[in-house]
Design a protein around this motif. Structure first.
Motif, PDB file in Angstrom:
ATOM      1  N   ALA A 175       0.812  -1.224   0.000  1.00 15.81           N
ATOM      2  CA  ALA A 175       0.000   0.000   0.000  1.00 15.81           C
ATOM      3  C   ALA A 175       0.843   1.270   0.000  1.00 15.81           C
ATOM      4  O   ALA A 175       0.278   2.372  -0.002  1.00 15.81           O
ATOM      5  CB  ALA A 175      -0.910   0.008   1.224  1.00 15.81           C
ATOM      6  N   GLU A 177       2.688   3.054  -2.129  1.00 16.98           N
ATOM      7  CA  GLU A 177       2.501   4.084  -3.161  1.00 16.98           C
ATOM      8  C   GLU A 177       1.157   4.783  -2.987  1.00 16.98           C
ATOM      9  O   GLU A 177       1.077   6.011  -3.047  1.00 16.98           O
ATOM     10  CB  GLU A 177       2.574   3.448  -4.555  1.00 16.98           C
ATOM     11  CG  GLU A 177       2.359   4.468  -5.680  1.00 16.98           C
ATOM     12  CD  GLU A 177       2.427   3.844  -7.065  1.00 16.98           C
ATOM     13  OE1 GLU A 177       1.987   4.509  -8.025  1.00 16.98           O
ATOM     14  OE2 GLU A 177       2.902   2.693  -7.182  1.00 16.98           O
ATOM     15  N   TRP A 178       0.105   4.000  -2.766  1.00  9.41           N
ATOM     16  CA  TRP A 178      -1.218   4.606  -2.575  1.00  9.41           C
ATOM     17  C   TRP A 178      -1.248   5.508  -1.347  1.00  9.41           C
ATOM     18  O   TRP A 178      -1.721   6.648  -1.409  1.00  9.41           O
ATOM     19  CB  TRP A 178      -2.279   3.510  -2.459  1.00  9.41           C
ATOM     20  CG  TRP A 178      -3.550   3.988  -1.822  1.00  9.41           C
ATOM     21  CD1 TRP A 178      -4.330   5.031  -2.225  1.00  9.41           C
ATOM     22  CD2 TRP A 178      -4.167   3.468  -0.631  1.00  9.41           C
ATOM     23  NE1 TRP A 178      -5.395   5.195  -1.375  1.00  9.41           N
ATOM     24  CE2 TRP A 178      -5.328   4.252  -0.398  1.00  9.41           C
ATOM     25  CE3 TRP A 178      -3.867   2.418   0.225  1.00  9.41           C
ATOM     26  CZ2 TRP A 178      -6.165   4.013   0.697  1.00  9.41           C
ATOM     27  CZ3 TRP A 178      -4.699   2.170   1.299  1.00  9.41           C
ATOM     28  CH2 TRP A 178      -5.833   2.962   1.535  1.00  9.41           C
ATOM     29  N   ARG A 198      -6.026   9.406 -10.060  1.00  9.98           N
ATOM     30  CA  ARG A 198      -4.724   8.941  -9.576  1.00  9.98           C
ATOM     31  C   ARG A 198      -4.877   8.183  -8.260  1.00  9.98           C
ATOM     32  O   ARG A 198      -4.279   7.114  -8.051  1.00  9.98           O
ATOM     33  CB  ARG A 198      -3.800  10.148  -9.398  1.00  9.98           C
ATOM     34  CG  ARG A 198      -2.361   9.796  -9.038  1.00  9.98           C
ATOM     35  CD  ARG A 198      -1.552  11.076  -8.908  1.00  9.98           C
ATOM     36  NE  ARG A 198      -0.222  10.813  -8.407  1.00  9.98           N
ATOM     37  CZ  ARG A 198       0.494  11.664  -7.694  1.00  9.98           C
ATOM     38  NH1 ARG A 198      -0.031  12.852  -7.388  1.00  9.98           N
ATOM     39  NH2 ARG A 198       1.706  11.346  -7.280  1.00  9.98           N
ATOM     40  N   LEU A 199      -5.688   8.706  -7.366  1.00 12.16           N
ATOM     41  CA  LEU A 199      -5.933   8.030  -6.092  1.00 12.16           C
ATOM     42  C   LEU A 199      -6.624   6.680  -6.300  1.00 12.16           C
ATOM     43  O   LEU A 199      -6.219   5.661  -5.729  1.00 12.16           O
ATOM     44  CB  LEU A 199      -6.810   8.917  -5.204  1.00 12.16           C
ATOM     45  CG  LEU A 199      -6.114   9.985  -4.379  1.00 12.16           C
ATOM     46  CD1 LEU A 199      -7.153  10.939  -3.792  1.00 12.16           C
ATOM     47  CD2 LEU A 199      -5.288   9.358  -3.260  1.00 12.16           C
ATOM     48  N   GLU A 201      -6.778   4.750  -8.962  1.00  9.35           N
ATOM     49  CA  GLU A 201      -5.943   3.772  -9.661  1.00  9.35           C
ATOM     50  C   GLU A 201      -4.882   3.185  -8.742  1.00  9.35           C
ATOM     51  O   GLU A 201      -4.622   1.980  -8.773  1.00  9.35           O
ATOM     52  CB  GLU A 201      -5.299   4.423 -10.893  1.00  9.35           C
ATOM     53  CG  GLU A 201      -6.297   4.696 -12.017  1.00  9.35           C
ATOM     54  CD  GLU A 201      -5.726   5.565 -13.114  1.00  9.35           C
ATOM     55  OE1 GLU A 201      -4.530   5.955 -13.012  1.00  9.35           O
ATOM     56  OE2 GLU A 201      -6.459   5.879 -14.081  1.00  9.35           O
ATOM     57  N   SER A 202      -4.278   4.007  -7.903  1.00  4.88           N
ATOM     58  CA  SER A 202      -3.259   3.478  -6.990  1.00  4.88           C
ATOM     59  C   SER A 202      -3.893   2.605  -5.909  1.00  4.88           C
ATOM     60  O   SER A 202      -3.317   1.585  -5.492  1.00  4.88           O
ATOM     61  CB  SER A 202      -2.471   4.627  -6.341  1.00  4.88           C
ATOM     62  OG  SER A 202      -3.313   5.471  -5.560  1.00  4.88           O
ATOM     63  N   PHE A 203      -5.099   2.951  -5.476  1.00  3.03           N
ATOM     64  CA  PHE A 203      -5.807   2.133  -4.494  1.00  3.03           C
ATOM     65  C   PHE A 203      -6.179   0.782  -5.100  1.00  3.03           C
ATOM     66  O   PHE A 203      -6.014  -0.279  -4.474  1.00  3.03           O
ATOM     67  CB  PHE A 203      -7.052   2.879  -4.013  1.00  3.03           C
ATOM     68  CG  PHE A 203      -7.900   2.110  -3.041  1.00  3.03           C
ATOM     69  CD1 PHE A 203      -7.365   1.621  -1.856  1.00  3.03           C
ATOM     70  CD2 PHE A 203      -9.240   1.876  -3.315  1.00  3.03           C
ATOM     71  CE1 PHE A 203      -8.151   0.904  -0.954  1.00  3.03           C
ATOM     72  CE2 PHE A 203     -10.034   1.168  -2.415  1.00  3.03           C
ATOM     73  CZ  PHE A 203      -9.487   0.676  -1.234  1.00  3.03           C
ATOM     74  N   THR A 205      -4.675  -0.718  -7.555  1.00  2.00           N
ATOM     75  CA  THR A 205      -3.429  -1.478  -7.730  1.00  2.00           C
ATOM     76  C   THR A 205      -3.031  -2.165  -6.429  1.00  2.00           C
ATOM     77  O   THR A 205      -2.587  -3.320  -6.419  1.00  2.00           O
ATOM     78  CB  THR A 205      -2.305  -0.545  -8.202  1.00  2.00           C
ATOM     79  OG1 THR A 205      -2.658   0.017  -9.476  1.00  2.00           O
ATOM     80  CG2 THR A 205      -0.987  -1.292  -8.339  1.00  2.00           C
ATOM     81  N   TYR A 206      -3.205  -1.484  -5.327  1.00  3.44           N
ATOM     82  CA  TYR A 206      -2.936  -2.080  -4.009  1.00  3.44           C
ATOM     83  C   TYR A 206      -3.845  -3.279  -3.751  1.00  3.44           C
ATOM     84  O   TYR A 206      -3.386  -4.341  -3.315  1.00  3.44           O
ATOM     85  CB  TYR A 206      -3.120  -1.008  -2.933  1.00  3.44           C
ATOM     86  CG  TYR A 206      -3.512  -1.524  -1.573  1.00  3.44           C
ATOM     87  CD1 TYR A 206      -2.628  -2.277  -0.798  1.00  3.44           C
ATOM     88  CD2 TYR A 206      -4.787  -1.254  -1.053  1.00  3.44           C
ATOM     89  CE1 TYR A 206      -3.009  -2.751   0.456  1.00  3.44           C
ATOM     90  CE2 TYR A 206      -5.169  -1.717   0.187  1.00  3.44           C
ATOM     91  CZ  TYR A 206      -4.274  -2.472   0.939  1.00  3.44           C
ATOM     92  OH  TYR A 206      -4.651  -2.945   2.173  1.00  3.44           O
ATOM     93  N   SER A 240     -11.363   6.827  -3.404  1.00  8.17           N
ATOM     94  CA  SER A 240     -10.357   6.147  -2.592  1.00  8.17           C
ATOM     95  C   SER A 240     -10.577   6.513  -1.129  1.00  8.17           C
ATOM     96  O   SER A 240     -11.049   7.611  -0.822  1.00  8.17           O
ATOM     97  CB  SER A 240      -8.952   6.581  -3.025  1.00  8.17           C
ATOM     98  OG  SER A 240      -7.989   6.258  -2.039  1.00  8.17           O
TER      99      SER A 240
END
Length: 491
Positions: A175, A177-178, A198-199, A201-203, A205-206, A240
């Motif tokens: 987690a 990066e997110w 951006r938030l 997508e990173s969430f 991905t986690y 997110s």
């Protein structure tokens, strides 16, 4: 106070749906069976094998109605819900039986109706019973079930719980990066679509990293972030959790206000319709889990599976304080939690797999007061892909399982081509599963943790009778599961 599960309108619609179901059942007795499971647990395989064994006279000694010869006919019939995709049984069983490949996993809800004609076990029952039961099998992803607790959580609670879980153990690295992105943003600044994307997508991905085979974690809401379908890119999936939220109201037009609004939209658009249209109409439920995969990944994966099952079982909680009782008179009166892939162990370890499964749900059962409330656990294999044997090694007899590993599977550095059969020692589960539930720290020893070889095998090759008829799909304890889930309806 947490928001209510549904609105007054939702509650009225649920009541109408249930009244319609009950009215229909007066002339055609029907049981709605929910089938779900957490990642890689084998929901599609379970349904396909259950239906194939019923249609083809499978070996079902623990299913009393079949054993006693009281079932005279079994057939598939058109499902009652035209708006729900049909469970493609024929395609899945062809993959299993003819192609010897495992069918695709569940990505959305589907339904199948199978009808049994039977004779009641009692003379009184034969006089009053229609002697016919339709079972509507409702197949849905386990991630959808894990979303239901969100209905009782506001955005701050959801954010606090998700961030706290992501900040410990193996999740902390996944987690990073997110959480770094979320912590660097001014959440009270004006809402910006690119920042929201951006938030989100990173969430997502986690969450995908947590679900991967390398981690095999189970507590992963919101579930549609892992299988967005036609909602991909929609505002309802572009949000997110945020760290460090206060109880102060979000400034109008801020990023935080946007995230809150989209979280509530996710519940309204995704979670509530599933609850009202499908979950609230179920009579019985089986939850499949891949406990062996969690054991193979270590205590953190096992404990995360325990947490997920606690969330799942809370959705079936009986009594006046339950999640459902304020909304529906119709309750899920039997829940089966089944650990699949028992054929990946020698039968000497089957009782240990069942003990592990019982331990996984014990705390949740105690916490939510479900003891004796129609819940059962067992170890099964919907399709038995291996046979048992023994080999001599150093003068001792070693129990092994024999099967055909999937192409690309490696055992002791040797890669298999999908055609060659081999024998492996699957390892042993511990008699006492408790070490898997103890918190591990830097000084903890993993020496007492089990060494289980999790190998993916192809489905078995089915032999044909002298008349050219293929035998039914082999299994382990599928008949016991049938008896628990609907055997009483055929009494």
């Amino acid at each position: 106070m947490p928001p209510s599960l549904t609105s007054v309108t939702d509650s009225a619609l649920i009541a109408i749906d249930n009244l319609a179901d009950r009215a229909s059942a007066l002339t055609k007795p029907t049981l709605r069976l929910g089938v779900t499971g957490l990642s890689r647990a084998g929901k599609t395989v379970f349904i396909s094998s259950l239906v194939h064994n019923l249609l083809n006279g499978g070996r079902l000694p623990l299913f009393e109605a079949i054993r006693s010869g009281r079932v005279s006919n079994v057939r598939l019939e058109p499902q009652p819900d035209d708006a729900i995709p049909r469970f493609q049984y024929e395609d899945h069983i062809q993959a299993l039986v003819r192609d010897r490949i495992w069918p695709d996993s569940t990505r959305a809800i589907s339904e199948l109706r199978i009808t049994l004609d039977y004779q009641s076990a009692s003379g009184w029952g034969r006089w009053f019973s229609a002697g016919r039961l339709s079972i509507d099998i409702v197949d849905y992803p386990g991630e959808w079930l894990l979303d239901l607790p969100l209905l009782t959580q506001d955005y701050k609670t959801f954010s606090d719980d998700t961030v706290a879980l992501a900040s410990g153990g193996v999740r902390a690295e996944l987690a990073r990066e997110w959480l770094d992105i979320a912590s660097s943003i001014d959440i009270n600044a004006p809402a910006d679509e690119m920042t929201a994307r951006r938030l989100a997508e990173s969430f997502a991905t986690y969450l995908r990293a947590c679900k991967s085979d390398e981690r095999s974690l189970s507590t992963l809401p919101p579930g549609r972030f892992l299988m967005p379908g036609d909602l991909e890119g929609s505002p309802a999936l572009t949000f997110s959790p945020l760290p460090g939220l206060t109880h102060e109201k979000a400034p109008k037009g801020s990023l935080r206000a946007m995230m809150e609004r989209r979280y509530e939209a996710y519940k309204s658009i995704v979670v509530k319709p599933f609850f009202r249209e499908h979950f609230a109409r179920l009579d019985r439920q089986i939850v499949l889990i891949d406990a062996l995969q969690a054991v193979n990944r270590g205590p953190e994966a096992v404990q995360d599976l325990e947490r997920a099952l606690g969330d799942v079982l809370a959705c079936f909680r009986p009594g006046k304080n339950s999640l459902l009782s304020s909304l529906v008179g119709r309750r899920i009166d039997k829940v089966l939690v089944a650990a699949t892939k028992a054929d990946h162990l020698h039968h000497e370890s089957h009782d240990r797999l069942e003990n592990l499964t019982r331990r996984l749900v014990d705390r949740a059962i105690t916490t939510i007061g479900m003891s004796g409330a129609g819940i059962e656990v067992m170890a099964l294999a919907s399709v038995r892909a291996t046979k048992e044997a023994s080999v001599r090694q150093d003068g001792h007899s070693l129990p092994v399982i024999v099967g055909t590993p999937i192409a690309g599977e490696k055992i002791n550095g040797e890669m298999f081509d999908g055609n060659r059969t081999t024998a492996i020692f699957p390892g042993d589960l511990p008699e006492d599963p408790e070490p898997l539930f103890r918190a591990l720290d830097a000084e903890s020893s993993t020496a007492d943790l089990p060494d289980v070889n999790v190998v993916r095998f192809r489905p078995p090759k089915l032999e044909e009778t002298s008349g050219g008829i293929k035998l039914s799909v082999p299994h382990i304890r599928l008949d016991r599961a049938m008896q628990f889930l609907f055997g009483d309806k055929l009494a």
